[in-house]
Design a protein around this motif. Structure first.
Motif, short mmCIF file in Angstrom:
data_model
loop_
_atom_site.label_atom_id
_atom_site.label_comp_id
_atom_site.label_asym_id
_atom_site.label_seq_id
_atom_site.Cartn_x
_atom_site.Cartn_y
_atom_site.Cartn_z
N PHE A 66 6.26 -8.84 13.66
CA PHE A 66 6.41 -7.63 12.84
C PHE A 66 6.48 -8.03 11.36
O PHE A 66 7.04 -9.07 11.00
N TYR A 67 5.90 -7.17 10.52
CA TYR A 67 5.95 -7.40 9.07
C TYR A 67 5.89 -6.06 8.37
O TYR A 67 5.27 -5.11 8.85
N GLU A 68 6.58 -5.97 7.24
CA GLU A 68 6.51 -4.74 6.44
C GLU A 68 6.58 -5.09 4.97
O GLU A 68 7.10 -6.15 4.58
N LEU A 69 6.03 -4.21 4.15
CA LEU A 69 6.11 -4.38 2.70
C LEU A 69 6.06 -3.02 2.03
O LEU A 69 5.53 -2.04 2.59
N VAL A 70 6.61 -2.95 0.83
CA VAL A 70 6.66 -1.72 0.04
C VAL A 70 5.74 -1.89 -1.16
O VAL A 70 5.77 -2.93 -1.84
N VAL A 71 4.93 -0.88 -1.40
CA VAL A 71 3.99 -0.91 -2.53
C VAL A 71 4.17 0.35 -3.35
O VAL A 71 4.20 1.46 -2.81
N ASP A 72 4.30 0.18 -4.65
CA ASP A 72 4.42 1.29 -5.57
C ASP A 72 3.08 1.50 -6.28
O ASP A 72 2.37 0.53 -6.59
N GLY A 73 2.76 2.76 -6.56
CA GLY A 73 1.48 3.06 -7.20
C GLY A 73 1.29 2.41 -8.55
O GLY A 73 0.16 2.22 -9.00
N GLU A 74 2.39 2.04 -9.21
CA GLU A 74 2.29 1.41 -10.52
C GLU A 74 1.94 -0.07 -10.43
O GLU A 74 1.66 -0.70 -11.44
#
Length: 368
Positions: A315-323
């Motif tokens: 399992f892997y997760e990441l957060v990405v912001d539009g900026e």
């Protein structure tokens, strides 16, 4: 340097003037059909370099060929000789100069006058026997099949083809202008007859077929390979005939309780582009692919991407912001989803390496 351009209001002239200004030449004198012979002579006398583009190719009578092509050239070169000047001249001649017809004869005679001018003065003379030139601002229903076909295709008018296998030798206006401007380099002193490169050899039927595909692409969203060579030039030419009211066209929106999905562009061998939105708290995806891969670019909002290997359960997760302008790429065999964890609508650009095929979607549900 004062550059004189005859035929400045013509197809090649209009494009060349733009290229000259872009190259930093701002002392340009133009000659058009509105000028009298005295005005022409006065302007020619000030020239440090002449692009002689003026000519007649669609006269009311054959006599006009001689007046507009041969006699005008004689007027210019004889005046320069009388002034003891050796101003370099570029002549836009025609491949028709090889043939025994009134137009070709008048162009060949103009070439002879330029060669005589070179012999008498030592001036640099550049003669281009141009084939069919195509590109933006060429007048349709005049003397260019490409211009006419582009205009008619865009405006749902018929195209009349007598022989679809007839071959066209075409050169693109940008290539003409770039090679003409190159001659202003003082290190280039070659004289003689020149050709524009590249020259594209295509049939009338091939041109008409491509234009039809360009038009259909607004419905199918499938684009031709318009990024290089002849197809690039033809596509740019085709689009130049759009009226402003034709600049925009609708695409289908697929909306549900999660948000909206819109396909933008499809290619024949490099996948397709689309975008989707997700309302606050909504998760989209939850599937894996055997071969298909995707790239996601968050344009607006904040997204949580989750991944799970369908065999090992890694399992892997990441957060990405539009900026951030960060691209997230999926790998075959990993299930993935994306959740809007921000406080505004999530907007994500998406590229897939293949066009979606409903009969073989390669998209298998697998919730994470």
């Amino acid at each position: 340097m004062n550059i004189v351009v005859t035929g400045a209001n013509g197809f090649i002239g209009k494009n060349l003037l733009v290229f000259l200004h872009e190259a930093g030449f701002d002392s340009i004198t133009t000659i058009t059909r509105e000028n009298s012979n005295d005005e022409i002579l006065s302007k020619v006398a000030t020239a440090d370099f002449i692009y002689h583009l003026a000519g007649i190719n669609r006269p009311k009578s054959d006599d006009e060929f001689k007046v507009g092509n041969t006699d005008l050239t004689a007027l210019i070169v004889n005046h320069l000789i009388s002034l003891d000047k050796k101003t370099p001249i570029v002549l836009s001649s025609s491949i028709q100069a090889e043939f025994d017809n009134p137009y070709g004869i008048s162009k060949a005679a103009a070439e002879d006058l330029l060669n005589l001018y070179e012999d008498k003065t030592g001036a640099n003379v550049y003669i281009y026997r141009l084939p069919n030139v195509f590109g933006k601002w060429c007048r349709p229903n005049y003397n260019s099949a490409v211009a006419t076909f582009c205009h008619n295709t865009l405006n749902n008018l018929p195209i009349f083809i007598h022989n679809a296998e007839a071959e066209l030798n075409l050169v693109y206006i940008d290539d003409v202008c770039k090679q003409f401007i190159r001659l202003l380099d003082s290190s280039i002193v070659d004289n003689g007859r020149f050709d524009i490169t590249p020259t594209y050899k295509v049939t009338v039927g091939e041109v008409a077929t491509l234009l039809g595909k360009f038009k259909e692409s607004r419905n199918s969203l499938i684009t031709e390979k318009v990024g290089s060579e002849f197809i690039r030039a033809l596509y740019s030419t085709y689009l130049s005939y759009l009226e402003p009211s034709q600049f925009a066209y609708p695409v289908t929106q697929h909306s549900d309780e999660r948000g909206t999905f819109v396909e933008m562009l499809k290619t024949k061998d490099s996948g397709q582009f689309s975008f989707f939105t997700a309302h606050i708290g909504v998760t989209r995806g939850g599937h894996y692919h055997h071969s298909k891969t995707e790239k996601f670019l968050v344009i607006k909002g904040k997204a949580l991407f989750k991944f799970k290997h369908i065999v090992t359960d890694e399992f892997y997760e990441l957060v990405v912001d539009g900026e951030e302008s960060s691209i997230v790429e999926t790998a075959p065999g990993w299930s993935h989803d994306v959740t809007n964890i921000g406080n505004e609508e999530l907007v994500v650009m998406l590229w897939a390496n293949e066009i979606f095929d409903r009969n073989n979607p390669d998209t298998i549900n697998y919730k994470i």
